[in-house]
Design a protein around this motif. Structure first.
Motif, PDB file in Angstrom:
ATOM      1  N   MET A  36      -7.861 -12.952  25.632  1.00 52.35           N
ATOM      2  CA  MET A  36      -7.354 -13.165  26.994  1.00 52.35           C
ATOM      3  C   MET A  36      -5.869 -12.830  27.033  1.00 52.35           C
ATOM      4  SD  MET A  36      -7.776 -16.515  29.306  1.00 52.35           S
ATOM      5  CE  MET A  36      -7.000 -17.614  28.175  1.00 52.35           C
ATOM      6  N   ASP A  37      -5.466 -12.014  28.006  1.00 48.95           N
ATOM      7  CA  ASP A  37      -4.074 -11.580  27.981  1.00 48.95           C
ATOM      8  C   ASP A  37      -3.133 -12.682  28.458  1.00 48.95           C
ATOM      9  OD1 ASP A  37      -3.166 -10.423  31.013  1.00 48.95           O
ATOM     10  OD2 ASP A  37      -5.298 -10.804  30.649  1.00 48.95           O
TER      11      ASP A  37
ATOM     12  N   PHE B 221      -0.558 -12.573  30.358  1.00 53.78           N
ATOM     13  CA  PHE B 221      -0.265 -12.507  31.793  1.00 53.78           C
ATOM     14  C   PHE B 221      -1.197 -13.440  32.566  1.00 53.78           C
ATOM     15  CE2 PHE B 221       0.967  -9.996  35.554  1.00 53.78           C
ATOM     16  CZ  PHE B 221       2.261  -9.647  35.201  1.00 53.78           C
ATOM     17  N   THR B 222      -2.488 -13.273  32.311  1.00 57.28           N
ATOM     18  CA  THR B 222      -3.496 -14.074  33.006  1.00 57.28           C
ATOM     19  C   THR B 222      -3.352 -15.552  32.683  1.00 57.28           C
ATOM     20  OG1 THR B 222      -5.004 -12.199  32.917  1.00 57.28           O
ATOM     21  CG2 THR B 222      -5.973 -14.351  33.377  1.00 57.28           C
ATOM     22  N   ARG B 223      -3.098 -15.834  31.419  1.00 54.85           N
ATOM     23  CA  ARG B 223      -2.968 -17.229  31.008  1.00 54.85           C
ATOM     24  C   ARG B 223      -1.783 -17.894  31.707  1.00 54.85           C
ATOM     25  NH1 ARG B 223      -4.818 -17.773  25.715  1.00 54.85           N
ATOM     26  NH2 ARG B 223      -3.626 -15.904  25.274  1.00 54.85           N
ATOM     27  N   LYS B 224      -0.680 -17.177  31.778  1.00 53.10           N
ATOM     28  CA  LYS B 224       0.517 -17.716  32.436  1.00 53.10           C
ATOM     29  C   LYS B 224       0.258 -18.006  33.908  1.00 53.10           C
ATOM     30  CE  LYS B 224       4.255 -15.680  29.698  1.00 53.10           C
ATOM     31  NZ  LYS B 224       5.235 -14.580  29.629  1.00 53.10           N
ATOM     32  N   MET B 225      -0.413 -17.076  34.564  1.00 50.75           N
ATOM     33  CA  MET B 225      -0.680 -17.261  35.989  1.00 50.75           C
ATOM     34  C   MET B 225      -1.609 -18.446  36.211  1.00 50.75           C
ATOM     35  SD  MET B 225      -0.538 -13.576  37.814  1.00 50.75           S
ATOM     36  CE  MET B 225      -2.033 -12.840  37.205  1.00 50.75           C
ATOM     37  N   ALA B 226      -2.593 -18.582  35.350  1.00 51.12           N
ATOM     38  CA  ALA B 226      -3.531 -19.701  35.486  1.00 51.12           C
ATOM     39  C   ALA B 226      -2.818 -21.033  35.284  1.00 51.12           C
ATOM     40  CB  ALA B 226      -4.662 -19.551  34.476  1.00 51.12           C
ATOM     41  N   GLN B 227      -1.938 -21.091  34.293  1.00 50.27           N
ATOM     42  CA  GLN B 227      -1.203 -22.327  34.059  1.00 50.27           C
ATOM     43  C   GLN B 227      -0.294 -22.661  35.237  1.00 50.27           C
ATOM     44  OE1 GLN B 227       1.893 -22.382  31.074  1.00 50.27           O
ATOM     45  NE2 GLN B 227       1.456 -24.519  30.550  1.00 50.27           N
TER      46      GLN B 227
END
Lengths: 186, 186
Positions: free
Chosen positions: B1-2, B4-10
């Motif tokens: 999982m990249d 970028f996506t993880r940061k946005m989800a958090q």
DNA sequence: TGGTTATACGGTATTGATACCGTATACGAT
DNA sequence: ATCGTATACGGTATCAATACCGTATAACCA
């Protein structure tokens, strides 16, 4: 990648309100609304200091300490503040922040920014008026605001009087309820 | 999982404002603020109809069509509306929505909800406190509010003092800036 | 070039806000 | 039954806010 995470990321990006994440006042992530509100492409914004999003270095310094105490205690803080668009046009925002690191609030901040429509069409506020308004919304007296800005309390009173005239309100309480959104309470 | 996506989800999850995603008025995703604002655990909320989040079936029906036209044209819409907390207490919110499916706006909606009363929900205010607050937001003095309510100015001062204590603010200006949220653009 | 506005500051006078002191009733919760 | 809170009111003391009076400079605009 799990579906849960993907959904949340998409919601963040497409949110109808500007949102951003910072580490020590450097933009780590933002959504499309945030970039659009400030007139940038996201790619050019990530990694930048928040400095470029404020009208001046003084303003950038000023807002740093505001709310630090509230965030250490509650983990969150909100106020109204001026941001600076890429083309230089100031944008008056309802600002909300939550820290994920209460011991060092600025280390990891999640913020939302909602543009405020000025009450008077076209009657934008001067720098001084915004500075004084910022103090008033934090409950400071003219004397305290004067100290903060290095001015005589009398000058602050002049600015207050000008704000009351501009917005055609009777006193500071009515001014602040107009600057934000006040509904009738019944 | 990249990353970028993880940061946005958090960021979505920890946002200082309530956010939700719906498909045809069924909640598909929401963040912690949203669940907390309405008094639920997120796990119990996902998959539910928005019906349970409105005060009545009539209100649920009423808000459906509001903003549909605006969303077909601009893709976004905002207003103020009443939500219903799990314990039945109503919560006034600044509501914003963006659709990802302009042809059928309700098919995929991203929403944000900001309680109009921040620190404390309106329901914790007594009738008197709301009456006095209403006067204050109209710029009335204690004497004028007393006349309006048929009470002694001293009593109004007592209510004001109680409000200042409750909200932990220094004066009426700070109180009013906390009580109300910004009037957004649109 | 004159008019307007924002800025900045001083004085003074009046009203308002806030914080204390006190009393009293009512009501709900433990 | 007592505790806590909201309500309601009185007095007093102090500080803040607001409205006037005035002067002065700088910027901008027609």
């Amino acid at each position: 990648m799990d579906d849960f995470t993907r959904k949340m990321a998409q919601a963040f990006d497409a949110a109808p309100i500007g949102m951003a994440v910072s580490h020590h006042r450097v933009l780590d992530m933002c959504n499309t609304s945030f970039a659009e509100m400030l007139g940038y492409d996201r790619a050019n914004l990530l990694g930048q200091s928040f400095r470029i999003l404020y009208p001046s270095h003084a303003e950038f310094d000023r807002v740093r300490d505001i709310g630090l105490k509230a965030m250490e205690e509650n983990g969150s803080y909100s106020d109204e503040r001026m941001m600076r668009r890429k083309d230089g046009v100031p944008v008056w925002c309802r600002f909300r922040a939550r820290t994920l690191t209460p011991d060092d609030p600025l280390a990891h901040l999640i913020m939302s920014f909602a543009p405020i429509r000025d009450q008077l069409d076209g009657a934008q506020l001067t720098k001084r008026e915004r500075e004084v308004l910022s103090g008033l919304s934090r409950g400071l007296t003219s004397k305290e605001i004067g100290r903060e800005l290095g001015l005589s309390p009398r000058t602050i009173e002049d600015v207050r009087a000008r704000l009351l005239r501009k917005f055609e309100v009777k006193n500071t309480s009515e001014l602040l309820s107009r600057m934000s959104y006040a509904r009738p309470t019944n």
